[in-house]
Design a protein around this motif. Structure first.
Motif, PDB file in Angstrom:
ATOM      1  N   PHE A 134       5.614   4.822 -13.164  1.00  0.00           N
ATOM      2  CA  PHE A 134       5.612   5.610 -11.857  1.00  0.00           C
ATOM      3  C   PHE A 134       5.079   6.899 -12.350  1.00  0.00           C
ATOM      4  O   PHE A 134       4.528   7.668 -11.477  1.00  0.00           O
ATOM      5  N   LEU A 135       5.321   7.562 -13.443  1.00  0.00           N
ATOM      6  CA  LEU A 135       4.943   8.736 -13.766  1.00  0.00           C
ATOM      7  C   LEU A 135       3.765   9.009 -14.550  1.00  0.00           C
ATOM      8  O   LEU A 135       3.327  10.164 -14.404  1.00  0.00           O
ATOM      9  N   LEU A 136       3.164   8.201 -15.379  1.00  0.00           N
ATOM     10  CA  LEU A 136       2.087   8.333 -15.975  1.00  0.00           C
ATOM     11  C   LEU A 136       0.840   8.230 -15.109  1.00  0.00           C
ATOM     12  O   LEU A 136       0.904   7.864 -14.003  1.00  0.00           O
ATOM     13  N   PRO A 137      -0.352   9.138 -15.344  1.00  0.00           N
ATOM     14  CA  PRO A 137      -1.488   9.152 -14.409  1.00  0.00           C
ATOM     15  C   PRO A 137      -2.102   7.767 -14.570  1.00  0.00           C
ATOM     16  O   PRO A 137      -1.931   7.081 -15.440  1.00  0.00           O
ATOM     17  N   VAL A 138      -2.739   7.550 -13.103  1.00  0.00           N
ATOM     18  CA  VAL A 138      -3.465   6.400 -13.135  1.00  0.00           C
ATOM     19  C   VAL A 138      -4.920   6.850 -12.427  1.00  0.00           C
ATOM     20  O   VAL A 138      -4.992   7.991 -11.965  1.00  0.00           O
ATOM     21  N   PRO A 139      -5.748   5.914 -12.630  1.00  0.00           N
ATOM     22  CA  PRO A 139      -7.121   6.148 -12.154  1.00  0.00           C
ATOM     23  C   PRO A 139      -6.921   6.385 -10.478  1.00  0.00           C
ATOM     24  O   PRO A 139      -6.239   5.652  -9.771  1.00  0.00           O
ATOM     25  N   ARG A 140      -7.773   7.393  -9.854  1.00  0.00           N
ATOM     26  CA  ARG A 140      -7.925   7.461  -8.501  1.00  0.00           C
ATOM     27  C   ARG A 140      -8.770   6.596  -7.949  1.00  0.00           C
ATOM     28  O   ARG A 140     -10.209   6.717  -7.898  1.00  0.00           O
ATOM     29  N   LEU A 141      -8.491   5.443  -7.304  1.00  0.00           N
ATOM     30  CA  LEU A 141      -9.506   4.404  -6.725  1.00  0.00           C
ATOM     31  C   LEU A 141      -9.296   4.377  -5.297  1.00  0.00           C
ATOM     32  O   LEU A 141      -8.045   4.512  -4.805  1.00  0.00           O
ATOM     33  N   ALA A 142     -10.231   4.258  -4.468  1.00  0.00           N
ATOM     34  CA  ALA A 142      -9.974   3.945  -3.041  1.00  0.00           C
ATOM     35  C   ALA A 142      -9.460   2.698  -2.859  1.00  0.00           C
ATOM     36  O   ALA A 142      -9.294   1.755  -3.690  1.00  0.00           O
ATOM     37  N   ASN A 200      -5.332   2.926  -4.092  1.00  0.00           N
ATOM     38  CA  ASN A 200      -4.741   4.180  -4.307  1.00  0.00           C
ATOM     39  C   ASN A 200      -3.535   4.150  -5.060  1.00  0.00           C
ATOM     40  O   ASN A 200      -3.829   3.601  -6.325  1.00  0.00           O
ATOM     41  N   GLU A 201      -2.360   4.408  -4.616  1.00  0.00           N
ATOM     42  CA  GLU A 201      -1.423   4.705  -5.836  1.00  0.00           C
ATOM     43  C   GLU A 201      -0.749   3.232  -6.094  1.00  0.00           C
ATOM     44  O   GLU A 201      -0.026   2.985  -6.956  1.00  0.00           O
ATOM     45  N   ILE A 220      -2.062   0.799  -7.173  1.00  0.00           N
ATOM     46  CA  ILE A 220      -2.656   0.309  -8.328  1.00  0.00           C
ATOM     47  C   ILE A 220      -1.448   0.280  -9.529  1.00  0.00           C
ATOM     48  O   ILE A 220      -1.567  -0.605 -10.468  1.00  0.00           O
ATOM     49  N   ARG A 221      -0.423   0.867  -9.265  1.00  0.00           N
ATOM     50  CA  ARG A 221       0.790   0.770 -10.283  1.00  0.00           C
ATOM     51  C   ARG A 221       1.482  -0.514 -10.262  1.00  0.00           C
ATOM     52  O   ARG A 221       2.117  -0.927 -11.217  1.00  0.00           O
TER      53      ARG A 221
END
Lengths: 221, 82
Positions: free
Chosen positions: A22-30, A33-34, A36-37
């Motif tokens: 939940f806390l590490l950054p992920v790519p910003r994809l349309a 969105n979030e 992706i986690r």
């Protein structure tokens, strides 16, 4: 109970993936969105399922070479863990599909093939339940288990790829994750999560098997 | 005594993870202007930690349950194999 290294590793990997996921950054994809986690939780179910079902088939082959009640138990418990993980994979996938593709289920080759693979494994449990004689049950279910695994491989890995168009990632060309799907920070969480869930499935299988061994021992007395 | 050790191990683990990962959320906080929408507000307000804590409780709970089953089976094994 004995704290073997792999049980400690299971606890560490799973708690790590729950926090870092939940806390590490992920790519910003349309679109995704979030969400992706979900990759850290949905995909490890399938990895762990394949590993534990592979173990189950290995035990079944061992059984057919050298029949023993212990091998039958090991194979059955591993298959049960695999079925649980597969159902969780289908459920999480369906939920994810609802919020990214707009439907709980789409007539997608990969989704349908995965569902058929789970039904084939469901039949394994039904088949097992239909025998009274233990040796016959063990032998027939070992043979069926090999068939089920042999059917699951093309259903999960080959047919969806041949079918072409699919919404599911990793579909056209290489079915693995390409750079777009999984960047290097995501790998930092994804791989520990996969290892954690694989070990978790072994742990579940081990506890179930030990209980069944005890039952066997009591029955023999 | 074993229980005590386990509890200490868990709390040490949780603390370590908090220390390691509370800083990293700063990466995700830079709000992109044209980039796809992410849960940046959730991160800025710190409510994401509520979600993390809930998931950690569930995962830890499942693990504790599995460990307790393991211990029960181990005890049965000891009794029966005597």
């Amino acid at each position: 109970m004995k704290w073997t290294w792999w049980k400690v590793l299971t606890v560490v990997c799973l708690l790590y993936s729950a926090v870092a996921g939940f806390l590490l950054p992920v790519p910003r994809l349309a679109i995704v969105n979030e969400s992706i986690r979900n990759l850290y939780f949905h995909v490890p179910m399938w990895f762990a399922m394949m590993v534990i079902l592979g173990t189950s088939v290995f035990r079944s082959m061992q059984y057919l070479r050298n029949p023993s009640a212990r091998l039958d138990i090991l194979s059955h418990e591993a298959a049960k863990s695999g079925i649980v993980l597969g159902l969780l994979g289908l459920a999480t996938g369906s939920l994810w599909a609802k919020y990214t593709w707009g439907a709980w289920w789409t007539p997608d080759p990969r989704l349908n093939a995965a569902a058929v693979a789970m039904l084939i494994y469901g039949a394994y449990l039904v088949l097992r339940g239909s025998f009274r004689d233990e040796q016959q049950r063990a032998r027939v279910s070992a043979i069926y288990n090999i068939f089920a695994f042999a059917a699951a491989i093309p259903l999960l890995f080959i047919l969806p790829r041949l079918a072409g168009n699919s919404l599911h990632p990793g579909q056209t060309g290489n079915p693995g994750f390409n750079k777009y799907d999984l960047d290097s920070t995501m790998r930092l969480v994804f791989y520990p999560a996969v290892i954690g869930w694989i070990l978790f499935s072994f742990w579940m299988t081990q506890v179930g098997s030990r209980l069944a061994f005890l039952q066997l021992k009591l029955d023999e007395k | 005594m074993k229980n005590n050790l386990l509890a200490r191990f868990f709390s040490a683990l949780c603390l370590l993870q908090l220390l390691l990962f509370t800083g990293t959320s700063a990466f995700a906080q830079a709000p992109g202007t044209e980039a796809p929408e992410m849960a940046d507000v959730l991160r800025q307000s710190g409510k994401i930690y509520v979600v993390v804590a809930a998931v950690v409780i569930i995962v830890a709970g499942l693990l504790v349950y599995l460990i307790s089953l393991d211990r029960k089976v181990a005890r049965l094994e000891q009794e029966i194999n005597k």
